[in-house]
Enzyme design. Structure first.
Site, PDB file in Angstrom:
ATOM      1  NE  ARG A 123      -3.776   0.029   1.891  1.00 45.08           N
ATOM      2  CZ  ARG A 123      -4.413  -0.879   2.635  1.00 45.08           C
ATOM      3  NH1 ARG A 123      -4.196  -0.927   3.934  1.00 45.08           N
ATOM      4  NH2 ARG A 123      -5.243  -1.730   2.095  1.00 45.08           N
ATOM      5  CE1 TYR A 124       0.357   4.236   4.253  1.00 41.68           C
ATOM      6  CE2 TYR A 124       0.539   1.945   4.958  1.00 41.68           C
ATOM      7  CZ  TYR A 124      -0.080   3.180   5.042  1.00 41.68           C
ATOM      8  OH  TYR A 124      -1.126   3.358   5.897  1.00 41.68           O
ATOM      9  NE  ARG A 127       5.075   2.465   5.828  1.00 39.23           N
ATOM     10  CZ  ARG A 127       5.012   3.643   5.234  1.00 39.23           C
ATOM     11  NH1 ARG A 127       5.870   3.942   4.274  1.00 39.23           N
ATOM     12  NH2 ARG A 127       4.083   4.520   5.573  1.00 39.23           N
ATOM     13  CB  CYS A 136      -4.914 -15.377  16.448  1.00 40.45           C
ATOM     14  SG  CYS A 136      -4.654 -14.111  15.199  1.00 40.45           S
ATOM     15  CB  CYS A 140      -9.194 -10.168  19.106  1.00 47.29           C
ATOM     16  SG  CYS A 140      -7.597 -10.557  19.856  1.00 47.29           S
ATOM     17  CB  CYS A 143     -10.205  -9.837  14.593  1.00 48.22           C
ATOM     18  SG  CYS A 143      -8.968 -10.222  13.328  1.00 48.22           S
ATOM     19  NE  ARG A 145      -4.897  -8.271   8.108  1.00 48.74           N
ATOM     20  CZ  ARG A 145      -3.704  -7.985   8.634  1.00 48.74           C
ATOM     21  NH1 ARG A 145      -3.195  -8.783   9.558  1.00 48.74           N
ATOM     22  NH2 ARG A 145      -3.030  -6.933   8.234  1.00 48.74           N
ATOM     23  CG  ASP A 304      -9.976  -1.074  10.847  1.00 47.50           C
ATOM     24  OD1 ASP A 304      -9.725   0.137  10.706  1.00 47.50           O
ATOM     25  OD2 ASP A 304      -9.087  -1.948  10.915  1.00 47.50           O
ATOM     26  CG  ASP A 341      -5.720   1.299   8.347  1.00 47.32           C
ATOM     27  OD1 ASP A 341      -5.324   1.875   7.314  1.00 47.32           O
ATOM     28  OD2 ASP A 341      -5.177   0.273   8.799  1.00 47.32           O
ATOM     29  CE  LYS A 348      -1.204   1.413  10.107  1.00 52.04           C
ATOM     30  NZ  LYS A 348      -0.804   0.892   8.781  1.00 52.04           N
TER      31      LYS A 348
END
Length: 445
Positions: A123-124, A127, A136, A140, A143, A145, A304, A341, A348
């Site tokens: 995306r950037y 990086r 995981c 959570c 989450c 995702r 999100d 985000d 971000k």
């Protein structure tokens, strides 16, 4: 780690494995083998009793979004007030997860659209994110995702990871690689060592980062062997995910100390969660405890727009209120950057209180955290160095190793002296379409 087990931990351990559980309590693989995955197990191990109608609603939620809690994380729930417990709310099912608002999406950050090869999000400019696991230690509830974690169809195999590493090798502008998932620390030491070795062998990769929540939900994963392996690949940065001060237990602090003592820079990314940490007092206590344990608060995320998270989201104004309570009221290095985000993959976006009130050609009017209004005098004479990209004849000292040229994009492009672009115009701008001007003086975006 804890010298003495808490009574709650002893009770849970004995219920899981009466004869040998305490002996194995600090074995992270034991916790993974005995992950709590049913409503009945939660009741049995904690002593919490749900009403039949509640259990029915919880089961409906579990049919869509799985339940998985480590015995360790379960043991720090205060069962006497579990409905208000921040640990319980992050770990246990909530039937509100089945409510999908019109604004919510399966992939709100468009990670799949920014994926040039499977397992890579680019995306950037400099990086990339390398997805190395979809497993995981705990599921959570907030989450982002949810579409991937625990889904067998999304497990990245070694060939996919090799493909991602090959993409990084062939993309020289990538200087920073973030390992994510799932949780990279759920891989074996040897497998993670192989990934880090492959990345470290790429000349243009300067920084490797790892995002993990194991120090929070499974601190026993941070073993001496793991830490010693990571040390071989420095510089490696690790970002944790503490959301509430209650999560910084003795075991968590010991895990953080192991990594800090090994010279691993530590950061923390919290998510602003309604009825969990949306309180200036809680957030200030969290950042203070983090820095005491050599963890730099890095980001405070606005929750999100993932499906089923509307009950966790706060107004952006709540985040601004929290930032107002931190900036100027505590050490600068204890203040995270509050970010949204951007939906659709915009990345971000920092969202901060406004400290610039106004400005003119020679003065800037500012206010501080107390509300004091002051002025900053601009320099009377300032001759800007005009950049024409002729670095060889520049009066600035540019004889540095990292002075490679690159093409500016976005706002940086508009600010540059060497680019003639004067505006960025959305591709569906009706006015430009009416003009039919293909050679318009702005760049399509």
């Amino acid at each position: 780690m804890e010298k003495i087990f808490t009574k709650h931990q002893q009770d849970i351990a004995h219920k899981i494995e009466p004869k040998s559980a305490l002996k194995n309590w600090k074995d992270w693989k034991w916790h993974m083998r005995h992950a709590v995955k049913t409503i009945e197990e939660v009741e049995n191990l904690t002593g919490i009793k749900f009403e039949p109608e509640e259990k029915k609603r919880f089961q409906e939620t579990q049919d869509k979004f799985p339940l998985s809690i480590t015995p360790y994380y379960l043991s720090i729930i205060r069962k006497e007030n579990y409905k208000n417990d921040p640990v319980f709310k992050q770990a246990f099912l909530d039937n509100r997860e089945l409510i999908v608002a019109n604004s919510e999406m399966g992939d709100p950050l468009s990670e799949d659209h920014d994926s040039p090869v499977p397992g890579i999000t680019h995306r950037y400019p400099d990086r990339v994110l390398l997805l190395v696991s979809n497993v995981c230690a705990m599921y959570c509830r907030h989450c982002t995702r949810k579409r991937k974690v625990g889904d067998q169809d999304y497990i990245p195999n070694k060939e996919q990871i090799k493909q991602g590493i090959e993409y990084i090798k062939n993309t020289p502008q990538v200087r920073d690689v973030l390992l994510s998932g799932g949780d990279p620390f759920l891989l074996s030491d040897d497998y993670l060592d192989w990934i880090l070795t492959e990345l470290r062998a790429i000349p243009h990769v300067q920084i490797i980062r790892i995002g993990t929540r194991t120090p929070v939900v499974l601190p026993y994963r941070i073993t001496d062997d793991l830490v010693n392996m990571i040390k071989k690949h420095h510089p490696v940065w690790i970002n944790t995910h503490f959301n509430h001060p209650r999560e910084l237990t003795a075991s968590a602090k010991e895990a953080l100390a192991k990594m800090a003592n090994a010279g691993i820079p530590l950061g923390n990314q919290s998510v602003l969660l309604a009825d969990v940490n949306d309180c200036p007092r809680i957030m200030k206590d969290l950042v203070h405890k983090l820095v005491m344990n050599r963890v730099r608060p890095y980001y405070l995320y606005q929750c999100d727009l993932s499906e089923g998270l509307s009950h966790f989201r706060t107004p952006v104004g709540k985040g601004i209120e929290i930032m107002e309570s931190l900036i100027g009221h505590t050490s600068g290095f204890a203040v995270p950057t509050y970010v949204i985000d951007a939906p659709g993959g915009g990345g971000k976006i920092p969202v901060m209180p406004n400290y610039i009130i106004s400005w003119s050609t020679n003065k800037v009017i500012l206010r501080n955290y107390e509300g004091v209004i002051t002025t900053y005098q601009e320099p009377e004479k300032y001759e800007s160095t005009i950049c024409d990209r002729n670095c060889k004849d520049c009066n600035l000292e540019l004889d540095v190793e990292s002075s490679d040229e690159y093409n500016a994009i976005g706002i940086e492009q508009l600010l540059s002296d060497y680019d003639d672009t004067i505006s960025l115009v959305p591709s569906n701008n009706e006015r430009y379409e009416r003009r039919g001007d293909e050679s318009q003086d702005g760049e399509q975006s």
